[in-house]
Write a protein that holds these residues in place. Structure first.
Motif, short mmCIF file in Angstrom:
data_model
loop_
_atom_site.label_atom_id
_atom_site.label_comp_id
_atom_site.label_asym_id
_atom_site.label_seq_id
_atom_site.Cartn_x
_atom_site.Cartn_y
_atom_site.Cartn_z
N ARG A 1 2.34 -39.05 1.72
CA ARG A 1 0.94 -38.72 1.44
C ARG A 1 0.67 -37.27 1.82
O ARG A 1 1.06 -36.84 2.91
CB ARG A 1 0.03 -39.65 2.23
N LEU A 2 0.01 -36.55 0.94
CA LEU A 2 -0.38 -35.18 1.25
C LEU A 2 -1.53 -35.19 2.25
O LEU A 2 -2.54 -35.89 2.06
CB LEU A 2 -0.79 -34.44 -0.02
N THR A 3 -1.39 -34.42 3.34
CA THR A 3 -2.42 -34.33 4.35
C THR A 3 -2.72 -32.86 4.63
O THR A 3 -1.88 -31.99 4.43
CB THR A 3 -2.01 -35.02 5.66
N GLN A 4 -3.92 -32.59 5.11
CA GLN A 4 -4.33 -31.23 5.43
C GLN A 4 -4.77 -31.18 6.88
O GLN A 4 -5.47 -32.07 7.38
CB GLN A 4 -5.50 -30.82 4.52
N ARG A 5 -4.32 -30.14 7.59
CA ARG A 5 -4.72 -29.98 8.99
C ARG A 5 -4.91 -28.49 9.30
O ARG A 5 -4.33 -27.63 8.63
CB ARG A 5 -3.68 -30.59 9.94
N SER A 6 -5.70 -28.22 10.31
CA SER A 6 -5.96 -26.85 10.74
C SER A 6 -5.44 -26.65 12.15
O SER A 6 -5.40 -27.58 12.96
CB SER A 6 -7.48 -26.56 10.69
N TYR A 7 -5.06 -25.42 12.46
CA TYR A 7 -4.56 -25.08 13.79
C TYR A 7 -4.82 -23.61 14.06
O TYR A 7 -5.11 -22.83 13.14
CB TYR A 7 -3.06 -25.40 13.91
N ASP B 1 -1.71 -15.51 16.94
CA ASP B 1 -2.54 -14.31 16.92
C ASP B 1 -4.03 -14.63 17.02
O ASP B 1 -4.88 -13.74 16.94
CB ASP B 1 -2.28 -13.50 15.66
N GLY B 2 -4.35 -15.91 17.20
CA GLY B 2 -5.74 -16.32 17.38
C GLY B 2 -6.45 -16.69 16.10
O GLY B 2 -7.58 -17.19 16.14
N SER B 3 -5.83 -16.48 14.96
CA SER B 3 -6.46 -16.80 13.68
C SER B 3 -6.39 -18.29 13.41
O SER B 3 -5.49 -18.99 13.88
CB SER B 3 -5.79 -16.04 12.54
N GLN B 4 -7.36 -18.77 12.65
CA GLN B 4 -7.41 -20.18 12.28
C GLN B 4 -6.72 -20.37 10.94
O GLN B 4 -7.04 -19.68 9.97
CB GLN B 4 -8.86 -20.66 12.20
N ARG B 5 -5.79 -21.30 10.88
CA ARG B 5 -5.02 -21.52 9.66
C ARG B 5 -5.10 -22.99 9.24
O ARG B 5 -5.27 -23.87 10.08
CB ARG B 5 -3.56 -21.11 9.83
N THR B 6 -4.97 -23.20 7.95
CA THR B 6 -4.97 -24.55 7.39
C THR B 6 -3.71 -24.73 6.57
O THR B 6 -3.35 -23.86 5.77
CB THR B 6 -6.21 -24.77 6.50
N VAL B 7 -3.03 -25.84 6.77
CA VAL B 7 -1.79 -26.11 6.05
C VAL B 7 -1.88 -27.49 5.42
O VAL B 7 -2.62 -28.36 5.87
CB VAL B 7 -0.56 -26.05 6.99
N ASP C 1 20.05 -20.83 3.96
CA ASP C 1 18.76 -21.03 4.61
C ASP C 1 17.64 -20.67 3.64
O ASP C 1 17.63 -19.57 3.09
CB ASP C 1 18.70 -20.17 5.87
N PHE C 2 16.70 -21.59 3.45
CA PHE C 2 15.62 -21.35 2.51
C PHE C 2 14.41 -20.72 3.18
O PHE C 2 13.50 -20.28 2.52
CB PHE C 2 15.18 -22.67 1.86
N GLY C 3 14.35 -20.72 4.49
CA GLY C 3 13.18 -20.16 5.16
C GLY C 3 13.30 -20.33 6.64
O GLY C 3 14.07 -21.15 7.13
N GLY C 4 12.53 -19.57 7.40
CA GLY C 4 12.60 -19.62 8.85
C GLY C 4 11.71 -20.71 9.41
O GLY C 4 10.96 -21.37 8.70
N ASP C 5 11.77 -20.88 10.72
CA ASP C 5 10.95 -21.87 11.39
C ASP C 5 9.50 -21.43 11.39
O ASP C 5 9.17 -20.24 11.46
CB ASP C 5 11.43 -22.10 12.83
N SER C 6 8.59 -22.37 11.34
CA SER C 6 7.17 -22.07 11.33
C SER C 6 6.68 -21.76 12.73
O SER C 6 7.26 -22.22 13.71
CB SER C 6 6.40 -23.28 10.76
N ASP C 7 5.65 -20.97 12.84
CA ASP C 7 5.08 -20.65 14.15
C ASP C 7 3.93 -21.58 14.47
O ASP C 7 3.12 -21.28 15.34
CB ASP C 7 4.59 -19.21 14.19
#
Length: 212
Positions: free
Chosen positions: A86-92, A96-102, A202-208
């Motif tokens: 299931r596709l879910t959306q969350r914010s964190y 750097d203090g910015s608010q992000r949504t994934v 490697d397709f991409g690095g680890d997420s922060d």
């Protein structure tokens, strides 16, 4: 649950699944699937990779299943998998203090793709029902046929390494002369591992992203 967006993704793991325990005591695993389109170029007569979709995924252990732990113990970087969830959306809040949504895929089912690989499945033990390799009830796994507390004992030709096994003393009838000596489904390809051979680019690095 009504209204959820359920999708199926086929692709390769970009990194080994990361298993960890969050503050609440729950166990979660995180990984990323890279799904690329492939088109046939008639000018070069070759298949070419198109755009790649990177899907961040998570799965959890629960009281009924050990999905997160099974993923961490079974899958690795480069393996091609089929995942449904299931596709879910969350914010964190980022470092750097910015608010992000994934948006991520909360995985309900996942397994290796068998188009270019083989896999050997081991059923988890349980107290009853279908059990893999157990002798306390239900169907047996790799080491025998029917297993229970009563019935026939011993006797070749009724299971992989044994026949009906139980507590009764009645001897099983002799196997017919044309019974197979070994189970053909137990024979694997020599010199290959359970999931076949995969590339490890490697397709991409680890997420922060922070922990849940």
């Amino acid at each position: 649950m009504a209204g959820e967006t359920i999708i199926t993704v086929v692709g390769n793991l970009t990194r080994d699944p990361e298993l960890r325990t969050v503050g609440s005591g729950s166990t979660v695993v995180n990984f990323t699937i890279a799904s690329s389109t492939r088109t046939f170029n008639r000018n070069t007569n070759q298949w070419e990779d198109g755009d790649t979709l990177f899907v961040n995924c998570s799965a959890w252990d629960s009281a009924r299943t050990s999905l997160a732990s099974n993923i961490a113990n079974s899958l690795a970087k480069g393996m091609r998998v089929i995942a449904q969830g299931r596709l879910t959306q969350r914010s964190y809040q980022a470092q750097d203090g910015s608010q992000r949504t994934v948006i991520e895929l909360r995985v309900d089912e996942i397994g290796p793709a068998l188009s270019r690989a083989t896999a050997q499945v081991t059923r988890q033990s349980a107290s009853s029902g279908f059990n893999g390799g157990q002798q306390n009830g239900g169907f047996g796994g790799n080491n025998g046929g029917y297993q229970g507390g009563a019935g026939y004992s011993g006797g070749a030709g009724y299971g992989s390494n044994g026949g009906y096994q139980g507590g009764a003393s009645q001897q099983a009838p002799a196997a017919p002369n044309n019974a197979p000596v070994t189970d053909p489904w137990q024979t694997g390809d020599s010199g290959s591992n359970a999931f076949g051979s995969y590339g490890t680019s490697d397709f991409g690095g680890d997420s922060d992203e922070p922990e849940f």
